[in-house]
Design an enzyme around this catalytic site. Structure first.
Site, short mmCIF file in Angstrom:
data_model
loop_
_atom_site.label_atom_id
_atom_site.label_comp_id
_atom_site.label_asym_id
_atom_site.label_seq_id
_atom_site.Cartn_x
_atom_site.Cartn_y
_atom_site.Cartn_z
CB SER A 50 -4.49 11.58 3.17
OG SER A 50 -3.13 11.93 3.27
CE LYS A 53 -3.47 15.93 2.49
NZ LYS A 53 -2.98 14.62 2.95
CB SER A 107 -3.50 13.03 -0.96
OG SER A 107 -3.82 12.77 0.39
#
Length: 295
Positions: A50, A53, A107
């Site tokens: 993640s 992101k 997240s």
């Protein structure tokens, strides 16, 4: 940032050999500077989970799309690469700025996916823009296949992620959204609220002065933490990839801070060292397989 870099140049940096980390791959740099103070397998291409992101947020903000626009959470048009549990209801709406916020701080995978679906050129256009931005930033070993990080095929090096963080620092919204401690998202159509908390506990500690943060986890990527924080009176980029255990990235962040302050980090636990040996062997095996496939 230039002032900080100038101050740092007046004093010799600590000896890299005195920094011991549990993370298998890592990089440390002054904020605003892509030159590494510390390098541990920083050029190894690995899954980044993640941490992806950060690029998702950067692409959205660089596009200039209005942050107050209400976006609809559309049903997925393709199956998620991994478990994509979410509490968000399909068909509900939230402002783009709050979607970016929960994607970064908590997240939220459906949030990152939704940002891509509402991008000019759609989902595929968004992923193409992620890769184009990576090339523009000099992230020569980076590849993105989805905006969430759920795919282990989202891959980069620790050194490349330093470049990403420094680019993200040019957008204050990324720092603000990624370090929000707690947030209540207020959806409409239908109206409901969801509470979110930050996945990095260090944002709650004033002594760390965290200015940007992103965590990540996949079984293929291990525990990951990318952060900008105050260390030794400087703003420092810390990239920690493939850490052992949920607390290992936090421990490593403390070791980096201690190293910059005292010149010595202390040692890591034996279990973390054993994990590192296993992971290095797995990386070497994977590299051999890829080399054989090419040849």
């Amino acid at each position: 940032m230039l002032l900080l870099a100038g101050l740092a140049a007046e004093a010799a940096p600590p000896e890299p050999a005195n920094l011991h980390l549990a993370s298998v791959n890592a990089a440390v740099a002054l904020a605003g500077n892509d030159e590494l103070l510390y390098d541990k397998n920083a050029d190894r291409v690995v899954p980044i989970a993640s941490v992806t992101k950060l690029m998702t947020a950067l692409v959205v903000l660089r596009s200039g799309q209005p942050l107050d626009e209400w976006l609809t959470f559309l049903p997925r048009h393709r199956e998620a690469p991994n478990n994509a549990y979410t509490r968000i209801r399909q068909g509900s709406e939230l402002r783009r700025r709050d979607i970016i916020r929960i994607a970064l701080m908590s997240s939220e995978n459906f949030a990152a996916y939704t940002l891509a679906r509402h991008f000019p050129g759609g989902y595929d256009g968004f992923v193409a823009s992620m890769n184009a931005t990576a090339r523009e930033l000099g992230m020569t070993s980076t590849t993105f296949v989805d905006p969430t990080g759920l795919s282990p095929l989202n891959r980069a090096t620790a050194a490349d992620l330093v470049r990403l963080v420094n680019a993200a620092l040019e957008y204050p919204e990324i720092g603000e959204f990624s370090t929000t401690g707690y947030f209540t998202a207020r959806f409409r159509k239908p109206r409901y609220d969801l509470a979110y908390g930050n996945t990095n506990v260090l944002v709650h500690r004033d002594s760390w002065g965290v200015g940007l943060s992103k965590t990540g986890y996949l079984s293929e990527a291990g525990r990951c933490l990318v952060m900008v924080s105050g260390m030794a009176d400087q703003q420092v980029v810390t990239v920690l990839l493939d850490s052992f255990g949920t607390r290992s990235p936090l421990g490593d962040a403390g070791r980096v801070k201690r190293w910059l302050t005292t010149g010595s980090s202390g040692q890591v636990a034996g279990a973390a060292k054993a994990y590192e040996q296993r992971r290095n062997a797995a990386y070497a095996s994977s590299a051999d397989v890829e080399h054989a496939a090419v040849n």
